[in-house]
Design a protein around this motif. Structure first.
Motif, short mmCIF file in Angstrom:
data_model
loop_
_atom_site.label_atom_id
_atom_site.label_comp_id
_atom_site.label_asym_id
_atom_site.label_seq_id
_atom_site.Cartn_x
_atom_site.Cartn_y
_atom_site.Cartn_z
N ARG A 18 54.60 104.66 18.12
CA ARG A 18 54.95 103.37 18.72
C ARG A 18 55.68 103.58 20.05
O ARG A 18 55.35 102.96 21.07
N ALA A 19 56.69 104.45 20.05
CA ALA A 19 57.43 104.72 21.29
C ALA A 19 56.54 105.41 22.31
O ALA A 19 56.61 105.11 23.51
N THR A 20 55.69 106.32 21.84
CA THR A 20 54.77 107.02 22.75
C THR A 20 53.79 106.04 23.38
O THR A 20 53.50 106.13 24.58
N ARG A 21 53.29 105.10 22.59
CA ARG A 21 52.32 104.13 23.11
C ARG A 21 52.97 103.21 24.12
O ARG A 21 52.35 102.85 25.14
N ALA A 22 54.22 102.82 23.90
CA ALA A 22 54.91 101.95 24.85
C ALA A 22 55.08 102.66 26.19
O ALA A 22 54.87 102.08 27.26
N LEU A 23 55.49 103.94 26.15
CA LEU A 23 55.62 104.71 27.38
C LEU A 23 54.27 104.87 28.08
O LEU A 23 54.16 104.72 29.30
N THR A 24 53.23 105.17 27.29
CA THR A 24 51.91 105.39 27.84
C THR A 24 51.37 104.12 28.49
O THR A 24 50.76 104.16 29.57
N ASN A 25 51.60 102.97 27.88
CA ASN A 25 51.12 101.71 28.45
C ASN A 25 51.77 101.41 29.79
O ASN A 25 51.12 100.92 30.72
N ARG A 26 53.07 101.71 29.92
CA ARG A 26 53.74 101.49 31.20
C ARG A 26 53.18 102.41 32.28
O ARG A 26 53.01 102.02 33.44
N VAL A 27 52.90 103.65 31.89
CA VAL A 27 52.34 104.61 32.84
C VAL A 27 50.95 104.17 33.29
O VAL A 27 50.63 104.17 34.48
N LEU A 28 50.10 103.78 32.34
CA LEU A 28 48.73 103.38 32.67
C LEU A 28 48.70 102.10 33.50
O LEU A 28 47.80 101.93 34.35
N ALA A 29 49.64 101.20 33.26
CA ALA A 29 49.69 99.96 34.04
C ALA A 29 49.94 100.25 35.51
O ALA A 29 49.43 99.56 36.40
N ARG A 30 50.70 101.30 35.80
CA ARG A 30 50.98 101.67 37.18
C ARG A 30 49.79 102.36 37.86
O ARG A 30 49.79 102.54 39.07
N MET A 31 48.82 102.76 37.06
CA MET A 31 47.65 103.46 37.60
C MET A 31 46.44 102.56 37.79
O MET A 31 45.35 103.04 38.09
N ASP A 32 46.61 101.25 37.64
CA ASP A 32 45.48 100.32 37.74
C ASP A 32 44.75 100.46 39.07
O ASP A 32 43.51 100.48 39.12
N ARG A 33 45.49 100.55 40.16
CA ARG A 33 44.86 100.63 41.47
C ARG A 33 44.05 101.91 41.62
O ARG A 33 42.96 101.91 42.19
N ARG A 34 44.56 102.99 41.08
CA ARG A 34 43.83 104.26 41.14
C ARG A 34 42.53 104.17 40.33
O ARG A 34 41.49 104.68 40.75
N PHE A 35 42.58 103.52 39.17
CA PHE A 35 41.37 103.36 38.36
C PHE A 35 40.34 102.48 39.06
O PHE A 35 39.13 102.75 39.00
N ASP A 36 40.80 101.43 39.76
CA ASP A 36 39.88 100.53 40.45
C ASP A 36 39.08 101.26 41.52
O ASP A 36 37.94 100.89 41.81
N GLN A 37 39.66 102.27 42.14
CA GLN A 37 38.97 103.03 43.18
C GLN A 37 37.88 103.93 42.61
O GLN A 37 36.96 104.33 43.33
N LEU A 38 37.97 104.26 41.32
CA LEU A 38 37.00 105.17 40.71
C LEU A 38 35.81 104.46 40.10
O LEU A 38 34.74 105.06 39.95
N TYR A 39 35.96 103.19 39.72
CA TYR A 39 34.92 102.48 38.99
C TYR A 39 34.36 101.34 39.82
O TYR A 39 35.11 100.61 40.48
#
Length: 350
Positions: A18-39
């Motif tokens: 649960r704690a790991t998923r919360a941290l991971t979700n915050r990290v992935l949310a900050r990477m949205d722009r980087r993902f948009d450039q790849l797809y």
């Protein structure tokens, strides 16, 4: 049959994921722009990169030896489906999707981006030191055997080894990286860590950890050479966010005049262990007389926990991929996973 209990409700409130998923979700949310450039925005819908990365994170955390077994687990493991973000009736993507997306994730340097965003979370939580660091390296055994290490001028299927598919007797043959190469993974190098150790086809993985909580702040994967550890040390320290004056601990392999001078030019005080066997050490009494040097020598041994976790729990004991870029991608991603586990413990204990 119908169930009105959601996967979220089935996971215990105190489960470590649960704690790991919360941290991971915050990290992935900050990477949205980087993902948009790849797809691309057009064409057939792709598997969300967030789900791909969460699945790879599970593979590291639960020591799943292959992506095919990971997909099998996602079919029936409710905990895994919840962590990845799949509903009960969602289809699991085919294992070939991971293969098809690997080059895209490599090109976008997603592992390094994920690693840096995890560091950002740790920095904002006050878990990182910006003054005292430790460097070390470890062998990553390549996905190739000694029998694939053949002379570079030997034709495929011919030469001393006989016809293709037959056993090759290399005993008594003098083999060097200058004259030989692996036919399975040409970038791997025959290397041994020290005297009395066996030579293996491998790569070298390097990390720098900060001395406050032992979190990894930089990682690098190189070809296995005798000077790679020192070169990677200087390269990584140039990337580390640190104070104007800082220290770097290390073992005797880092005690050379050239390496010590390079660190001092960066404003880093080298707290490496003295190697005065049959020669003069590059570290003198001006450094060793300080109390901080002794502290660095004690703290530098904690870096072995990173490699121990990565090889026992993670996938870096023996590479699952071929080529330095792919091996390096997984090595960096494993360091990010280690930081997430370490941060979960530190934040829960606070």
């Amino acid at each position: 049959m119908f169930s009105y209990v959601s996967p979220e409700a089935r996971i215990p409130a105190d489960h470590p994921l649960r704690a790991t998923r919360a941290l991971t979700n915050r990290v992935l949310a900050r990477m949205d722009r980087r993902f948009d450039q790849l797809y691309s925005e057009t064409g057939r819908r792709s598997v969300p990169p967030e789900q791909l990365l969460r699945a790879l994170l599970l593979q590291v955390l639960y020591s799943i030896r292959s992506e095919r077994l990971l997909m099998e687990q996602l079919e029936y493991n409710l905990l895994f489906r919840w962590f990845v973000g799949l509903e009960m009736d969602d289809r699991v993507w085919d294992v070939t999707v991971n293969t098809a997306n690997r080059d895209r994730l490599l090109a976008g340097e997603i592992a390094e981006g994920f690693f840096q965003e995890v560091l950002r979370e740790a920095r904002e939580a006050g878990l990182l030191s910006d003054e005292h660091f430790t460097v070390d390296g470890t062998l990553i055994e390549a996905w190739s055997s000694h029998k694939s290490f053949r002379p570079k001028d030997e034709q495929s299927g011919g030469g001393p080894g006989g016809a293709q598919g037959t056993e090759r007797d290399f005993h008594g043959e003098r083999r060097k990286n200058d004259t030989h190469a692996s036919t399975t993974d040409p970038e791997s190098r025959l290397f041994r860590k020290g005297r009395g150790k066996e030579a293996r086809l491998c790569f070298l993985g390097h990390v720098i950890t900060e001395n406050r909580n032992g979190l990894v702040v930089a990682s690098e994967t190189t070809l296995a050479t005798g000077t790679a550890e020192r070169a990677a040390s200087v390269k990584m320290m140039k990337r580390v966010k640190r104070a104007r004056r800082s220290t770097l601990g290390g073992d005797k392999n880092y005690d050379t005049g050239e390496h010590v001078e390079a660190l001092r030019e960066l404003g880093v005080t080298p707290h490496v262990s003295q190697n005065d066997r049959n020669r003069a050490s590059a570290i003198d009494g001006r450094t060793t007389s300080h109390a901080g040097y002794e502290i660095s020598q004690r703290k530098r041994k904690c870096v072995e926990q990173v490699f121990g976790w990565g090889k026992v729990i993670g996938p870096i004991r023996k590479a699952k991929h071929r080529g330095r870029r792919r091996v390096g991608w997984m090595f960096t991603f494993t360091q990010a996973a280690y930081n997430l586990v370490r941060m979960r413990s530190l934040l829960c204990a606070a």
